[in-house]
Design a protein around this motif. Structure first.
Motif, short mmCIF file in Angstrom:
data_model
loop_
_atom_site.label_atom_id
_atom_site.label_comp_id
_atom_site.label_asym_id
_atom_site.label_seq_id
_atom_site.Cartn_x
_atom_site.Cartn_y
_atom_site.Cartn_z
N VAL A 158 -101.66 67.66 -10.55
CA VAL A 158 -101.02 66.80 -9.55
C VAL A 158 -99.96 65.97 -10.23
CG1 VAL A 158 -101.42 64.93 -7.90
CG2 VAL A 158 -103.17 66.69 -8.22
N SER A 159 -98.75 65.99 -9.69
CA SER A 159 -97.68 65.16 -10.24
C SER A 159 -97.44 63.96 -9.35
CB SER A 159 -96.37 65.95 -10.34
OG SER A 159 -96.50 66.96 -11.31
N LEU A 160 -97.36 62.80 -9.97
CA LEU A 160 -97.02 61.58 -9.24
C LEU A 160 -95.76 61.01 -9.87
CD1 LEU A 160 -100.33 59.57 -8.71
CD2 LEU A 160 -98.86 60.50 -6.94
N GLY A 161 -94.81 60.65 -9.02
CA GLY A 161 -93.57 60.06 -9.53
C GLY A 161 -92.99 59.14 -8.49
N ASP A 162 -91.75 58.73 -8.71
CA ASP A 162 -91.12 57.78 -7.79
C ASP A 162 -91.01 58.34 -6.37
OD1 ASP A 162 -90.97 56.08 -9.90
OD2 ASP A 162 -88.82 56.28 -10.23
N ALA A 163 -90.96 59.67 -6.25
CA ALA A 163 -90.86 60.29 -4.92
C ALA A 163 -92.10 60.02 -4.07
CB ALA A 163 -90.64 61.80 -5.06
N GLN A 164 -93.23 59.75 -4.72
CA GLN A 164 -94.48 59.48 -3.99
C GLN A 164 -94.72 57.99 -3.78
OE1 GLN A 164 -94.57 61.92 -6.63
NE2 GLN A 164 -94.35 63.45 -5.04
N SER A 165 -93.76 57.15 -4.18
CA SER A 165 -93.94 55.70 -4.06
C SER A 165 -94.12 55.31 -2.60
CB SER A 165 -92.75 54.95 -4.66
OG SER A 165 -92.69 55.19 -6.05
N MET A 166 -95.04 54.36 -2.37
CA MET A 166 -95.37 53.92 -1.01
C MET A 166 -94.37 52.90 -0.49
SD MET A 166 -98.49 55.19 -0.15
CE MET A 166 -99.34 53.97 0.85
N VAL A 167 -93.92 52.01 -1.37
CA VAL A 167 -93.07 50.90 -0.97
C VAL A 167 -91.72 51.04 -1.66
CG1 VAL A 167 -92.84 48.37 -0.95
CG2 VAL A 167 -95.12 49.42 -0.79
N GLU A 168 -90.66 51.02 -0.87
CA GLU A 168 -89.32 51.17 -1.43
C GLU A 168 -89.04 50.05 -2.42
OE1 GLU A 168 -84.80 52.00 0.23
OE2 GLU A 168 -86.52 52.16 1.59
#
Length: 98
Positions: free
Chosen positions: A36-46
């Protein structure tokens, strides 16, 4: 009885301020084990990007209820990660919410 269409939430949060999570993604139990990759694209809050944090808590939760919030009986695993030192970690889901 654990069915394979159970949601698994992979959550990155700030150890100092766990709520709201920084980033969240979801998999199905039947897909595990998974990369699983997590990065800025998955951020919840801008404006609150994953890349801003020197240290994050990585949490994977098998949600029997289908909600990202923890419920009694859910299985989970968590780990403190410093992405600058180690951007690939192995997380084991081996604890149960009381």
């Amino acid at each position: 009885a654990m069915t394979h269409d159970v949601s698994v939430f992979v959550i990155a949060r700030d150890p100092a301020a766990p709520s709201p999570p920084i980033a969240v993604t979801r998999r199905m139990l039947s897909e595990l084990p998974a990369v699983v990759s997590l990065g800025d694209a998955q951020s919840m809050v801008e404006g609150r990007d994953l890349s801003m944090f020197p240290e994050i808590e990585l949490l994977a939760r098998v949600s029997l209820s289908g909600s990202p919030a923890a419920a009694s009986g859910d299985w989970f695993g968590s780990l403190i990660v410093r992405p600058a030192e180690n951007n690939s970690v192995f997380l084991t889901i081996d604890q149960q919410v009381p």
